[in-house]
Design a protein around this motif. Structure first.
Motif, PDB file in Angstrom:
ATOM      1  N   TYR A  95      61.224  74.426 130.723  1.00 52.59           N
ATOM      2  CA  TYR A  95      59.943  75.204 130.492  1.00 52.59           C
ATOM      3  C   TYR A  95      59.809  76.405 131.298  1.00 52.59           C
ATOM      4  CZ  TYR A  95      54.683  75.546 129.981  1.00 52.59           C
ATOM      5  OH  TYR A  95      53.456  75.951 129.787  1.00 52.59           O
ATOM      6  N   ASP A  96      59.114  77.492 130.688  1.00 52.17           N
ATOM      7  CA  ASP A  96      59.062  78.676 131.293  1.00 52.17           C
ATOM      8  C   ASP A  96      57.472  78.916 131.156  1.00 52.17           C
ATOM      9  OD1 ASP A  96      58.695  81.242 131.871  1.00 52.17           O
ATOM     10  OD2 ASP A  96      59.836  82.172 130.579  1.00 52.17           O
ATOM     11  N   GLU A  97      56.914  78.623 132.404  1.00 51.03           N
ATOM     12  CA  GLU A  97      55.427  78.718 132.575  1.00 51.03           C
ATOM     13  C   GLU A  97      54.932  80.055 132.200  1.00 51.03           C
ATOM     14  OE1 GLU A  97      53.262  76.871 135.971  1.00 51.03           O
ATOM     15  OE2 GLU A  97      55.373  76.436 136.622  1.00 51.03           O
ATOM     16  N   SER A  98      55.956  81.355 132.431  1.00 50.55           N
ATOM     17  CA  SER A  98      55.265  82.325 132.199  1.00 50.55           C
ATOM     18  C   SER A  98      55.042  82.726 130.677  1.00 50.55           C
ATOM     19  CB  SER A  98      55.840  83.617 132.723  1.00 50.55           C
ATOM     20  OG  SER A  98      57.227  83.576 132.244  1.00 50.55           O
ATOM     21  N   GLN A  99      55.846  82.276 129.919  1.00 48.28           N
ATOM     22  CA  GLN A  99      56.004  82.256 128.344  1.00 48.28           C
ATOM     23  C   GLN A  99      55.033  81.180 127.569  1.00 48.28           C
ATOM     24  OE1 GLN A  99      56.929  85.159 127.023  1.00 48.28           O
ATOM     25  NE2 GLN A  99      57.311  85.875 129.026  1.00 48.28           N
ATOM     26  N   ASN A 100      54.666  79.985 128.347  1.00 45.04           N
ATOM     27  CA  ASN A 100      54.115  78.772 127.894  1.00 45.04           C
ATOM     28  C   ASN A 100      55.448  78.401 126.749  1.00 45.04           C
ATOM     29  OD1 ASN A 100      52.855  76.359 127.234  1.00 45.04           O
ATOM     30  ND2 ASN A 100      51.637  77.612 125.502  1.00 45.04           N
ATOM     31  N   ALA A 147      46.879  76.166 123.689  1.00 40.33           N
ATOM     32  CA  ALA A 147      48.486  76.224 122.956  1.00 40.33           C
ATOM     33  C   ALA A 147      49.334  75.452 123.953  1.00 40.33           C
ATOM     34  CB  ALA A 147      48.859  77.754 123.400  1.00 40.33           C
ATOM     35  N   CYS A 148      48.448  74.660 124.719  1.00 41.10           N
ATOM     36  CA  CYS A 148      49.206  73.924 125.768  1.00 41.10           C
ATOM     37  C   CYS A 148      48.565  72.230 125.954  1.00 41.10           C
ATOM     38  CB  CYS A 148      49.305  74.373 126.992  1.00 41.10           C
ATOM     39  SG  CYS A 148      50.624  73.772 128.415  1.00 41.10           S
ATOM     40  N   ILE A 149      49.214  71.454 125.738  1.00 41.60           N
ATOM     41  CA  ILE A 149      48.708  70.038 126.299  1.00 41.60           C
ATOM     42  C   ILE A 149      49.676  69.523 126.973  1.00 41.60           C
ATOM     43  CG2 ILE A 149      49.890  69.085 124.006  1.00 41.60           C
ATOM     44  CD1 ILE A 149      47.761  67.054 123.772  1.00 41.60           C
ATOM     45  N   GLU A 150      49.080  68.675 128.229  1.00 36.11           N
ATOM     46  CA  GLU A 150      49.685  67.958 129.150  1.00 36.11           C
ATOM     47  C   GLU A 150      49.284  66.847 129.768  1.00 36.11           C
ATOM     48  OE1 GLU A 150      50.503  70.823 132.231  1.00 36.11           O
ATOM     49  OE2 GLU A 150      51.598  69.282 133.655  1.00 36.11           O
ATOM     50  N   ALA A 151      49.933  65.698 129.919  1.00 27.80           N
ATOM     51  CA  ALA A 151      49.186  64.605 130.538  1.00 27.80           C
ATOM     52  C   ALA A 151      48.901  64.784 131.996  1.00 27.80           C
ATOM     53  CB  ALA A 151      50.353  63.385 130.503  1.00 27.80           C
ATOM     54  N   PRO A 182      47.606  78.820 128.485  1.00 24.42           N
ATOM     55  CA  PRO A 182      48.136  79.566 129.794  1.00 24.42           C
ATOM     56  C   PRO A 182      48.184  81.126 129.493  1.00 24.42           C
ATOM     57  CG  PRO A 182      49.634  77.769 128.974  1.00 24.42           C
ATOM     58  CD  PRO A 182      48.771  77.916 127.994  1.00 24.42           C
ATOM     59  N   LEU A 183      48.519  81.393 128.198  1.00 24.78           N
ATOM     60  CA  LEU A 183      48.594  82.990 128.120  1.00 24.78           C
ATOM     61  C   LEU A 183      47.480  83.951 127.873  1.00 24.78           C
ATOM     62  CD1 LEU A 183      52.261  82.950 125.938  1.00 24.78           C
ATOM     63  CD2 LEU A 183      51.666  82.699 128.463  1.00 24.78           C
ATOM     64  N   GLU A 184      46.424  82.978 127.347  1.00 21.21           N
ATOM     65  CA  GLU A 184      44.980  83.795 127.268  1.00 21.21           C
ATOM     66  C   GLU A 184      44.080  82.770 128.030  1.00 21.21           C
ATOM     67  OE1 GLU A 184      43.967  84.489 123.361  1.00 21.21           O
ATOM     68  OE2 GLU A 184      46.010  84.495 122.869  1.00 21.21           O
ATOM     69  N   PRO A 185      44.241  83.009 129.487  1.00 15.57           N
ATOM     70  CA  PRO A 185      43.476  82.113 130.393  1.00 15.57           C
ATOM     71  C   PRO A 185      41.797  82.055 130.077  1.00 15.57           C
ATOM     72  CG  PRO A 185      45.031  83.409 131.601  1.00 15.57           C
ATOM     73  CD  PRO A 185      44.837  83.893 130.219  1.00 15.57           C
ATOM     74  N   ARG A 186      41.580  81.020 130.062  1.00 17.05           N
ATOM     75  CA  ARG A 186      40.057  80.677 129.744  1.00 17.05           C
ATOM     76  C   ARG A 186      39.968  79.423 130.154  1.00 17.05           C
ATOM     77  NH1 ARG A 186      38.270  77.645 124.855  1.00 17.05           N
ATOM     78  NH2 ARG A 186      40.099  77.319 123.724  1.00 17.05           N
ATOM     79  N   GLU A 187      38.583  78.918 130.333  1.00 21.45           N
ATOM     80  CA  GLU A 187      38.421  77.394 130.832  1.00 21.45           C
ATOM     81  C   GLU A 187      39.508  76.284 130.314  1.00 21.45           C
ATOM     82  OE1 GLU A 187      34.658  74.886 132.286  1.00 21.45           O
ATOM     83  OE2 GLU A 187      34.498  76.911 131.487  1.00 21.45           O
ATOM     84  N   ALA A 188      40.093  75.701 131.166  1.00 23.69           N
ATOM     85  CA  ALA A 188      40.935  74.589 130.805  1.00 23.69           C
ATOM     86  C   ALA A 188      40.047  73.431 130.435  1.00 23.69           C
ATOM     87  CB  ALA A 188      41.793  74.293 131.809  1.00 23.69           C
ATOM     88  N   ARG A 189      40.570  72.434 129.715  1.00 26.82           N
ATOM     89  CA  ARG A 189      39.663  71.318 129.386  1.00 26.82           C
ATOM     90  C   ARG A 189      40.627  69.782 129.764  1.00 26.82           C
ATOM     91  NH1 ARG A 189      38.061  69.635 123.596  1.00 26.82           N
ATOM     92  NH2 ARG A 189      39.578  68.173 124.155  1.00 26.82           N
TER      93      ARG A 189
END
Ligand code: NA7
Length: 545
Positions: free
Chosen positions: A114-119, A460-464, A534-541
């Motif tokens: 996984y590349d965090e900078s690119q999600n 664009a991202c889901i994670e436990a 992650p690439l368009e940061p806004r409030e995470a949920r």
């Protein structure tokens, strides 16, 4: 136009899981690629082509439910389909749904990072390619990493040897040969029963005897087919909400509450009906009460004594563990095989293998001279195939490292620090204690629904989350600790692989309760998962409720 190396989703494995996931995600408009190490689709059914390979779930229930084309155009020939028929079904499904154009065969995935900078996940293959995808789905199977034979001297053996789960594609002629089969799990039992009439001499090398229920297999008549298929949607719904993913009505009585005559009548009815749940499906308390389990064990041992003519052999074939706590087998004439003059049961507990010689197998005190050795010694189950890929998540964390003490997941679907990575029938889900096709379909749909939800909600991202997965594993462990399962030395617990953490990571409450848990998580806004962009940061949920 995206490059040929960029995908929305890369799916690893082209068995039931990968084929269905590809179909569903393609339908939802995603750009999907499937990578498969075998030269053909089929997954476990491609590799396990040993003689007698057969499913222990009824054919009617061991098929896809999502496609009316497949349901209308495919007809199973037997109650329990043989391996080649299932493989042909998967080939047919891949052709009929036009899946093959998005599957790269003969491709071993070496690593995925996984590349965090690119999600984004970078997936590398054994032919030197690097592919990229936002999401990766592991459809690698629960029983696909084989346990390798490690008996000294194998390299010097002058005959042929095979592993049941890596059986060669070309036919192997065993006619008239002297053969030793090592292992008496499902694969061994099916192989032994099938080859016994053809070989000149068969040595069955048994370490632990297993319970095996009669399949009561039969050819499916036109009338049976019409009857079953006319009620098939309801039958499938029963499977989906059942414990084991099968349509058998749940037991209603505890064995300890009924008379011994009633118990025997119930077990006998199960034996005559046949199948893996012949005895274990009879009473409600089978997996929680020593006493109940002991009744069923005694019934099974009595059957063995009735079938096997030599009382000493019958005794050595009689299992002593709690029935169901190691995988129960299903057979057609297994115990009868030991009445044949050309078959000898070798009890490895009293005659352990010292080594393999150029002529055969040396036991303590004698040598078995054979032409062929068949290893039916099983798998590094549930996590083995994942371990074969170097999977690296956030901050360079390797999955193997994270799971060094045993796998941790949320719903068996995801694990924290590995965003956008999904497991189909992963550890912490019903997996190997269920009808795999029913469980696979549920996971495939859950994953596809989650991706659609992300897209429509601007994530664009889901994670436990770590806390949710810790709570889930605690729940999984509490459930199994209330049963007899942990009392047995089983591959469910990883005990067949030296050095493997001994953790029971199968959700034992069953398919229906599990499905309900998954649905509740979604209804609560993907409770326990963190949704971000992650690439368009806004409030995470993150919904930890
Ligand atoms: P299993 O169920 O893991 O059975 C493997 C068998 O091989 C089992 O009897 C083992 O004995 C035996 N075994 C393993 N290693 C050795 C060695 N070193 N020496 C002797 N005997 C050995 O695998 P299967 O392939 O039969 O079935 C797996 C699943 O696939 C099955 O449940 C179905 O779901 C499909 P042990 O019990 O460890 O004493």
């Amino acid at each position: 136009m995206a490059a040929d190396t960029d995908f929305d989703v890369i799916v690893i494995g082209a068995g039931f899981a990968g084929l269905h996931q590809l179909h569903r995600l393609r339908r939802d408009g995603w750009r999907v690629l499937v990578l498969e190490k075998a030269p053909a689709v089929g997954g476990t059914w491609y590799w396990n082509r040993y003689p007698g390979a057969r499913c222990d779930i009824e054919s009617f229930d061991y098929q896809f439910s999502f496609s009316s084309e497949l349901l209308d155009e495919w007809k199973w020939s037997e109650r329990y389909a043989a391996g080649p028929e299932i493989l042909a079904y998967l080939e047919f499904a891949a052709e009929r749904l036009d899946l093959k154009r998005d599957i790269h065969l003969n491709t071993i995935v070496v690593s995925t990072a996984y590349d965090e900078s690119q999600n984004s996940w970078a997936v590398t293959t054994d032919d030197g390619r690097m592919l990229h995808a936002t999401f990766v789905v592991m459809g690698v199977g629960n029983l696909s990493a084989i346990k390798q034979p490690d008996i000294p001297g194998l390299g010097d053996f002058g005959g042929q040897w095979f592993h049941t789960a890596a059986w060669p594609p070309d036919p192997v002629d065993l006619t008239g040969k002297r053969v030793a089969v090592i292992g008496t799990g499902s694969s061994g039992i099916q192989t032994i029963t099938t080859i016994a009439p053809a070989v000149s001499r068969l040595y069955v090398l048994q370490r632990t005897p297993n319970y095996s229920m009669p399949a009561q297999n039969h050819v499916v008549s036109e009338q049976e087919w019409l009857e079953v298929m006319s009620g098939w949607p309801e039958r499938r719904r029963l499977c989906e909400w059942s414990d084991a993913g099968t349509p058998l009505p749940p037991a209603t009585r505890a064995a300890v509450d009924v008379s011994s005559a009633d118990r025997d009548a119930e077990y006998e009815a199960g034996w005559q009906r046949g199948g893996i749940s012949a005895l274990s499906g009879a009473f409600t308390d089978m997996f929680v009460s020593e006493e109940s389990n002991a009744y069923a064990q005694e019934f099974a041992r009595r059957k063995i004594r009735e079938i096997v003519t030599d009382p000493e052999v019958a005794d050595r074939l009689s299992p002593r563990h709690h029935i169901g706590t190691r995988r129960t087998c299903v057979d057609t004439g297994y115990f009868e095989t030991f009445n044949r003059a050309n078959v000898e049961l070798v009890d490895l507990l009293s005659e352990p293998i010292s080594r393999i010689t150029p002529q055969g197998i040396e036991l303590a005190g004698r040598e078995l001279v054979v032409d062929v050795i068949i290893f039916a010694i099983g798998f590094d189950a549930i996590t083995g195939a994942l371990d074969q890929i170097r999977i690296t998540g956030r901050g360079g964390l390797e999955l193997k490292q994270k799971w060094a003490e045993g796998p941790v997941s949320l719903l068996g679907l995801q694990t924290a620090d590995f965003p956008n990575l999904f497991f189909i029938t992963g550890p912490g889900s019903p997996s190997v204690l269920s009808n795999m096709v029913v469980s696979i379909e549920q996971h495939v749909d859950w994953i596809a629904d989650a991706l659609s939800y992300l897209r429509s909600s601007g994530f664009a991202c889901i994670e436990a989350t770590p806390s949710a997965e810790a709570a889930w594993m605690e729940h999984v462990t509490a459930l199994v600790n209330a049963t007899l399962y942990p009392r047995a030395d089983s591959w469910y617990l990883g005990m067949n692989i030296p050095g493997k953490p001994q953790v029971f990571t199968v959700y034992v409450a069953g398919c229906g309760p599990y499905r309900s848990e998954c649905e509740q998580v979604v209804a609560a806004g993907y409770r326990g998962f963190s949704l971000t962009n992650p690439l368009e940061p806004r409030e995470a949920r993150t919904n930890e409720q």
